[in-house]
Design a protein around this motif. Structure first.
Motif, short mmCIF file in Angstrom:
data_model
loop_
_atom_site.label_atom_id
_atom_site.label_comp_id
_atom_site.label_asym_id
_atom_site.label_seq_id
_atom_site.Cartn_x
_atom_site.Cartn_y
_atom_site.Cartn_z
N VAL A 2 0.84 -1.20 0.00
CA VAL A 2 0.00 0.00 0.00
C VAL A 2 0.87 1.24 0.00
O VAL A 2 1.87 1.32 0.72
CB VAL A 2 -0.91 0.01 1.24
CG1 VAL A 2 -1.69 1.31 1.31
CG2 VAL A 2 -1.85 -1.18 1.19
N GLN A 3 0.49 2.19 -0.79
CA GLN A 3 1.20 3.47 -0.81
C GLN A 3 0.25 4.58 -0.42
O GLN A 3 -0.90 4.62 -0.88
CB GLN A 3 1.79 3.73 -2.19
CG GLN A 3 2.96 2.85 -2.55
CD GLN A 3 3.64 3.28 -3.83
OE1 GLN A 3 2.99 3.83 -4.71
NE2 GLN A 3 4.92 3.03 -3.94
N LEU A 4 0.74 5.45 0.42
CA LEU A 4 -0.01 6.64 0.81
C LEU A 4 0.80 7.84 0.36
O LEU A 4 1.98 7.97 0.71
CB LEU A 4 -0.21 6.68 2.32
CG LEU A 4 -0.98 5.51 2.94
CD1 LEU A 4 -0.99 5.62 4.46
CD2 LEU A 4 -2.40 5.46 2.41
N VAL A 5 0.17 8.72 -0.39
CA VAL A 5 0.87 9.87 -0.94
C VAL A 5 0.22 11.14 -0.41
O VAL A 5 -0.95 11.42 -0.71
CB VAL A 5 0.87 9.87 -2.47
CG1 VAL A 5 1.62 11.08 -3.00
CG2 VAL A 5 1.51 8.58 -2.99
N GLU A 6 0.99 11.87 0.39
CA GLU A 6 0.48 13.13 0.95
C GLU A 6 0.86 14.29 0.03
O GLU A 6 1.88 14.25 -0.65
CB GLU A 6 1.08 13.39 2.34
CG GLU A 6 0.77 12.34 3.37
CD GLU A 6 2.00 11.64 3.85
OE1 GLU A 6 2.00 11.17 5.01
OE2 GLU A 6 2.97 11.57 3.07
N SER A 7 0.05 15.32 0.08
CA SER A 7 0.34 16.55 -0.65
C SER A 7 -0.36 17.70 0.05
O SER A 7 -1.23 17.49 0.90
CB SER A 7 -0.12 16.45 -2.10
OG SER A 7 -1.53 16.23 -2.17
N SER A 17 -4.39 29.16 6.18
CA SER A 17 -4.99 27.83 6.03
C SER A 17 -4.21 27.01 5.02
O SER A 17 -3.60 27.54 4.09
CB SER A 17 -6.44 27.95 5.55
OG SER A 17 -7.24 28.65 6.48
N LEU A 18 -4.27 25.70 5.21
CA LEU A 18 -3.75 24.74 4.26
C LEU A 18 -4.67 23.53 4.26
O LEU A 18 -5.32 23.24 5.28
CB LEU A 18 -2.33 24.28 4.64
CG LEU A 18 -1.15 25.21 4.38
CD1 LEU A 18 0.12 24.61 4.98
CD2 LEU A 18 -0.97 25.46 2.89
N ARG A 19 -4.70 22.83 3.13
CA ARG A 19 -5.43 21.56 3.09
C ARG A 19 -4.48 20.47 2.64
O ARG A 19 -3.91 20.53 1.55
CB ARG A 19 -6.63 21.62 2.15
CG ARG A 19 -7.50 20.36 2.27
CD ARG A 19 -8.74 20.40 1.42
NE ARG A 19 -8.50 20.06 0.03
CZ ARG A 19 -9.41 19.56 -0.79
NH1 ARG A 19 -10.64 19.35 -0.35
NH2 ARG A 19 -9.11 19.30 -2.05
N LEU A 20 -4.31 19.49 3.50
CA LEU A 20 -3.50 18.34 3.18
C LEU A 20 -4.37 17.24 2.58
O LEU A 20 -5.52 17.06 2.99
CB LEU A 20 -2.79 17.80 4.43
CG LEU A 20 -1.95 18.80 5.22
CD1 LEU A 20 -1.27 18.09 6.38
CD2 LEU A 20 -0.93 19.49 4.34
N SER A 21 -3.78 16.51 1.63
CA SER A 21 -4.48 15.38 1.03
C SER A 21 -3.63 14.13 1.18
O SER A 21 -2.39 14.21 1.18
CB SER A 21 -4.73 15.63 -0.46
OG SER A 21 -5.53 16.77 -0.66
N CYS A 22 -4.27 13.00 1.29
CA CYS A 22 -3.57 11.72 1.39
C CYS A 22 -4.33 10.72 0.52
O CYS A 22 -5.47 10.36 0.84
CB CYS A 22 -3.52 11.25 2.83
SG CYS A 22 -2.84 9.58 3.04
N GLN A 116 4.90 9.35 3.34
CA GLN A 116 6.28 9.83 3.46
C GLN A 116 6.37 11.15 4.24
O GLN A 116 7.45 11.56 4.63
CB GLN A 116 6.89 10.02 2.07
CG GLN A 116 6.51 11.31 1.35
CD GLN A 116 5.08 11.33 0.82
OE1 GLN A 116 4.37 10.32 0.88
NE2 GLN A 116 4.66 12.46 0.28
N GLY A 117 5.24 11.78 4.46
CA GLY A 117 5.23 13.03 5.21
C GLY A 117 5.27 14.26 4.31
O GLY A 117 5.85 14.22 3.22
N THR A 118 4.65 15.32 4.77
CA THR A 118 4.69 16.59 4.06
C THR A 118 4.93 17.70 5.07
O THR A 118 4.35 17.70 6.15
CB THR A 118 3.38 16.83 3.27
OG1 THR A 118 3.50 18.02 2.50
CG2 THR A 118 2.17 16.93 4.18
N GLN A 119 5.83 18.60 4.73
CA GLN A 119 6.23 19.66 5.67
C GLN A 119 5.21 20.78 5.69
O GLN A 119 4.81 21.29 4.64
CB GLN A 119 7.60 20.22 5.28
CG GLN A 119 8.08 21.37 6.14
CD GLN A 119 8.46 20.92 7.54
OE1 GLN A 119 9.16 19.93 7.72
NE2 GLN A 119 8.01 21.66 8.56
#
Length: 124
Positions: A2-7, A17-22, A116-119
């Motif tokens: 399984v891969q999870l890709v954050e952005s 504000s920010l919106r993170l997606s996974c 993998q994480g997003t800063q």
């Protein structure tokens, strides 16, 4: 695997504000609970928010309650974290994770796959 890709991470000023997606690579995980965690330099990874497999239950850490919103779009196999009224102390690497459990869990050890994480950096 399984891969999870954050952005969606980035630099924002306090109050912004920010919106993170996974996005998960496998549709089967659309029924499992997912969570957002964060880790600031020199600190342990901590739970930020979690959502049940159905999407009907959510959990928020006290430090983000009322400012962050977790949601999921099963059709897109994606979980979001809307972050409003950002503070300096929200600066961290944010990770999404999925567990094979369906109810909410706030324990890191219960999560099976991690992105993998997003800063996220909040500046004054």
């Amino acid at each position: 695997q399984v891969q999870l890709v954050e952005s969606g991470g980035g630099l924002v000023q306090t109050g912004g504000s920010l919106r993170l997606s996974c996005a998960a690579s496998e549709r089967t995980f659309s029924n499992y609970a997912m969570g957002w965690f964060r880790q600031a330099p020199g600190k342990e990874r901590e739970i930020v928010a979690a959502i049940s497999g159905s999407g009907g239950s959510t959990y928020y850490a006290g430090s983000v309650k009322g400012r962050f919103t977790i949601s999921r779009d099963k059709a897109k196999n994606t979980v979001y974290l809307q972050m409003n009224s950002l503070k300096l102390e929200d600066t961290a690497v944010y990770y999404c994770a999925v567990t094979r459990r369906t109810p909410i869990t706030i324990h890191l050890r219960d999560y099976d796959y991690w992105g993998q994480g997003t800063q996220v950096t909040v500046s004054s």
